[in-house]
Design a protein around this motif. Structure first.
Motif, PDB file in Angstrom:
ATOM      1  N   GLY A 127     -10.658 -39.533 -28.535  1.00 23.83           N
ATOM      2  CA  GLY A 127     -10.977 -39.233 -27.140  1.00 23.83           C
ATOM      3  C   GLY A 127     -11.027 -37.740 -26.876  1.00 23.83           C
ATOM      4  N   ARG A 128     -10.083 -36.987 -27.452  1.00 20.55           N
ATOM      5  CA  ARG A 128     -10.073 -35.529 -27.290  1.00 20.55           C
ATOM      6  C   ARG A 128     -11.327 -34.913 -27.911  1.00 20.55           C
ATOM      7  N   ARG A 129     -11.679 -35.393 -29.102  1.00 22.70           N
ATOM      8  CA  ARG A 129     -12.886 -34.857 -29.753  1.00 22.70           C
ATOM      9  C   ARG A 129     -14.128 -35.129 -28.916  1.00 22.70           C
ATOM     10  N   ARG A 130     -14.243 -36.353 -28.370  1.00 21.79           N
ATOM     11  CA  ARG A 130     -15.407 -36.689 -27.541  1.00 21.79           C
ATOM     12  C   ARG A 130     -15.434 -35.816 -26.286  1.00 21.79           C
ATOM     13  N   LEU A 131     -14.264 -35.617 -25.675  1.00 25.39           N
ATOM     14  CA  LEU A 131     -14.177 -34.772 -24.484  1.00 25.39           C
ATOM     15  C   LEU A 131     -14.579 -33.337 -24.812  1.00 25.39           C
ATOM     16  N   GLU A 132     -14.162 -32.843 -25.963  1.00 24.63           N
ATOM     17  CA  GLU A 132     -14.555 -31.489 -26.387  1.00 24.63           C
ATOM     18  C   GLU A 132     -16.066 -31.405 -26.599  1.00 24.63           C
ATOM     19  N   GLU A 133     -16.666 -32.436 -27.188  1.00 26.65           N
ATOM     20  CA  GLU A 133     -18.124 -32.459 -27.386  1.00 26.65           C
ATOM     21  C   GLU A 133     -18.841 -32.409 -26.036  1.00 26.65           C
ATOM     22  N   ILE A 134     -18.374 -33.217 -25.108  1.00 26.81           N
ATOM     23  CA  ILE A 134     -18.989 -33.254 -23.776  1.00 26.81           C
ATOM     24  C   ILE A 134     -18.825 -31.905 -23.090  1.00 26.81           C
ATOM     25  N   GLY A 135     -17.617 -31.358 -23.151  1.00 29.42           N
ATOM     26  CA  GLY A 135     -17.358 -30.055 -22.527  1.00 29.42           C
ATOM     27  C   GLY A 135     -18.217 -28.960 -23.121  1.00 29.42           C
ATOM     28  N   SER A 136     -18.373 -28.976 -24.438  1.00 29.32           N
ATOM     29  CA  SER A 136     -19.207 -27.982 -25.110  1.00 29.32           C
ATOM     30  C   SER A 136     -20.664 -28.105 -24.675  1.00 29.32           C
ATOM     31  N   PHE A 137     -21.140 -29.342 -24.580  1.00 29.24           N
ATOM     32  CA  PHE A 137     -22.527 -29.567 -24.142  1.00 29.24           C
ATOM     33  C   PHE A 137     -22.729 -29.037 -22.718  1.00 29.24           C
ATOM     34  N   ILE A 138     -21.783 -29.333 -21.830  1.00 26.10           N
ATOM     35  CA  ILE A 138     -21.897 -28.893 -20.437  1.00 26.10           C
ATOM     36  C   ILE A 138     -21.848 -27.367 -20.347  1.00 26.10           C
ATOM     37  N   ARG A 139     -20.925 -26.731 -21.085  1.00 26.41           N
ATOM     38  CA  ARG A 139     -20.842 -25.259 -21.078  1.00 26.41           C
ATOM     39  C   ARG A 139     -22.153 -24.635 -21.542  1.00 26.41           C
ATOM     40  N   THR A 140     -22.731 -25.218 -22.598  1.00 19.40           N
ATOM     41  CA  THR A 140     -24.000 -24.694 -23.108  1.00 19.40           C
ATOM     42  C   THR A 140     -25.103 -24.830 -22.060  1.00 19.40           C
ATOM     43  N   ALA A 141     -25.143 -25.969 -21.381  1.00 14.14           N
ATOM     44  CA  ALA A 141     -26.162 -26.170 -20.337  1.00 14.14           C
ATOM     45  C   ALA A 141     -25.971 -25.161 -19.205  1.00 14.14           C
ATOM     46  N   HIS A 142     -24.723 -24.941 -18.787  1.00 15.65           N
ATOM     47  CA  HIS A 142     -24.465 -23.975 -17.708  1.00 15.65           C
ATOM     48  C   HIS A 142     -24.817 -22.557 -18.156  1.00 15.65           C
ATOM     49  N   GLU A 143     -24.532 -22.251 -19.407  1.00 15.17           N
ATOM     50  CA  GLU A 143     -24.885 -20.940 -19.938  1.00 15.17           C
ATOM     51  C   GLU A 143     -26.400 -20.749 -19.912  1.00 15.17           C
ATOM     52  N   GLU A 144     -27.134 -21.787 -20.287  1.00 13.87           N
ATOM     53  CA  GLU A 144     -28.599 -21.696 -20.275  1.00 13.87           C
ATOM     54  C   GLU A 144     -29.123 -21.436 -18.865  1.00 13.87           C
ATOM     55  N   VAL A 145     -28.503 -22.074 -17.876  1.00 19.24           N
ATOM     56  CA  VAL A 145     -28.910 -21.833 -16.488  1.00 19.24           C
ATOM     57  C   VAL A 145     -28.675 -20.364 -16.143  1.00 19.24           C
ATOM     58  N   LEU A 146     -27.491 -19.856 -16.456  1.00 21.89           N
ATOM     59  CA  LEU A 146     -27.165 -18.466 -16.122  1.00 21.89           C
ATOM     60  C   LEU A 146     -28.060 -17.483 -16.858  1.00 21.89           C
ATOM     61  N   LEU A 147     -28.437 -17.808 -18.083  1.00 22.34           N
ATOM     62  CA  LEU A 147     -29.289 -16.895 -18.859  1.00 22.34           C
ATOM     63  C   LEU A 147     -30.702 -16.793 -18.296  1.00 22.34           C
ATOM     64  N   ARG A 148     -31.083 -17.692 -17.424  1.00 22.99           N
ATOM     65  CA  ARG A 148     -32.396 -17.617 -16.785  1.00 22.99           C
ATOM     66  C   ARG A 148     -32.397 -16.607 -15.632  1.00 22.99           C
ATOM     67  N   MET A 149     -31.225 -16.023 -15.364  1.00 22.55           N
ATOM     68  CA  MET A 149     -31.085 -15.030 -14.298  1.00 22.55           C
ATOM     69  C   MET A 149     -30.683 -13.702 -14.924  1.00 22.55           C
ATOM     70  N   ASP A 150     -31.050 -12.600 -14.250  1.00 24.26           N
ATOM     71  CA  ASP A 150     -30.540 -11.323 -14.743  1.00 24.26           C
ATOM     72  C   ASP A 150     -29.079 -11.177 -14.282  1.00 24.26           C
ATOM     73  N   PRO A 151     -28.328 -10.272 -14.902  1.00 26.37           N
ATOM     74  CA  PRO A 151     -26.893 -10.160 -14.600  1.00 26.37           C
ATOM     75  C   PRO A 151     -26.569  -9.970 -13.118  1.00 26.37           C
ATOM     76  N   ASP A 152     -27.373  -9.203 -12.399  1.00 26.34           N
ATOM     77  CA  ASP A 152     -27.117  -9.007 -10.964  1.00 26.34           C
ATOM     78  C   ASP A 152     -27.292 -10.315 -10.189  1.00 26.34           C
ATOM     79  N   GLN A 153     -28.315 -11.072 -10.558  1.00 23.01           N
ATOM     80  CA  GLN A 153     -28.517 -12.368  -9.912  1.00 23.01           C
ATOM     81  C   GLN A 153     -27.350 -13.300 -10.189  1.00 23.01           C
ATOM     82  N   ARG A 154     -26.852 -13.294 -11.426  1.00 21.59           N
ATOM     83  CA  ARG A 154     -25.706 -14.150 -11.772  1.00 21.59           C
ATOM     84  C   ARG A 154     -24.501 -13.821 -10.903  1.00 21.59           C
TER      85      ARG A 154
END
Length: 159
Positions: A110-137
């Motif tokens: 369960g911990r491993r699955r939760l870590e996989e899900i958390g990692s996927f979500i962090r990566t998706a959020h990072e991708e959203v932020l990377l579509r903005m310049d630092p000031d926009q973020r």
């Protein structure tokens, strides 16, 4: 003149309110779509996925706590926990301090699955932020903090 200014301000507020409502609904829909995607990707019903995510930063939870956080009946939580138990992701133990209380904790799987899900979500959020310049973020994060604070104030006034 004052009445016209008031009417203009009210029209602007009406427009902004409608625009805000639409944006919030679209954002919620995007989040719901993401949850449905995660459910398919990680082969978990959405209720089990949401329950699993409650364990972030938690050693164990009780059925009552899970029911409160998911805003569902304890009987519904029991079915969700049964599903996670059958997948080997959680175990039930009796609270040593109070035998009437069952503690739910994640297994290694369960911990491993939760870590996989958390990692996927962090990566998706990072991708959203990377579509903005630092000031926009910085601006977006500041605006979201303000939005969350205002929403909490309004929510506390609803009680």
């Amino acid at each position: 003149m004052n009445e016209q200014l008031d009417d203009t301000n009210q029209e602007l507020l009406d427009y902004q309110t409608q625009r805000f409502q639409n944006l919030m609904e679209e954002t919620l829909q995007c989040c719901q779509t993401r949850t449905a995607y995660l459910s398919r990707k990680f082969d978990l019903p959405q209720a089990e996925l949401r329950c699993l995510m409650l364990f972030i930063g938690e050693r164990y939870l009780t059925v009552k706590t899970i029911a409160q956080k998911l805003e569902v009946a304890k009987s519904r939580v029991t079915k969700v926990i049964d599903g996670l138990f059958s997948k080997g992701m959680v175990v039930r133990t009796v609270d040593p301090g109070d035998g009437r209380i069952t503690l739910i904790r994640l297994t290694g799987k369960g911990r491993r699955r939760l870590e996989e899900i958390g990692s996927f979500i962090r990566t998706a959020h990072e991708e959203v932020l990377l579509r903005m310049d630092p000031d926009q973020r910085r601006g977006v994060l500041s605006s979201l903090e303000l939005l969350r604070s205002c929403m909490e104030e309004v929510k506390s006034g609803l009680k």
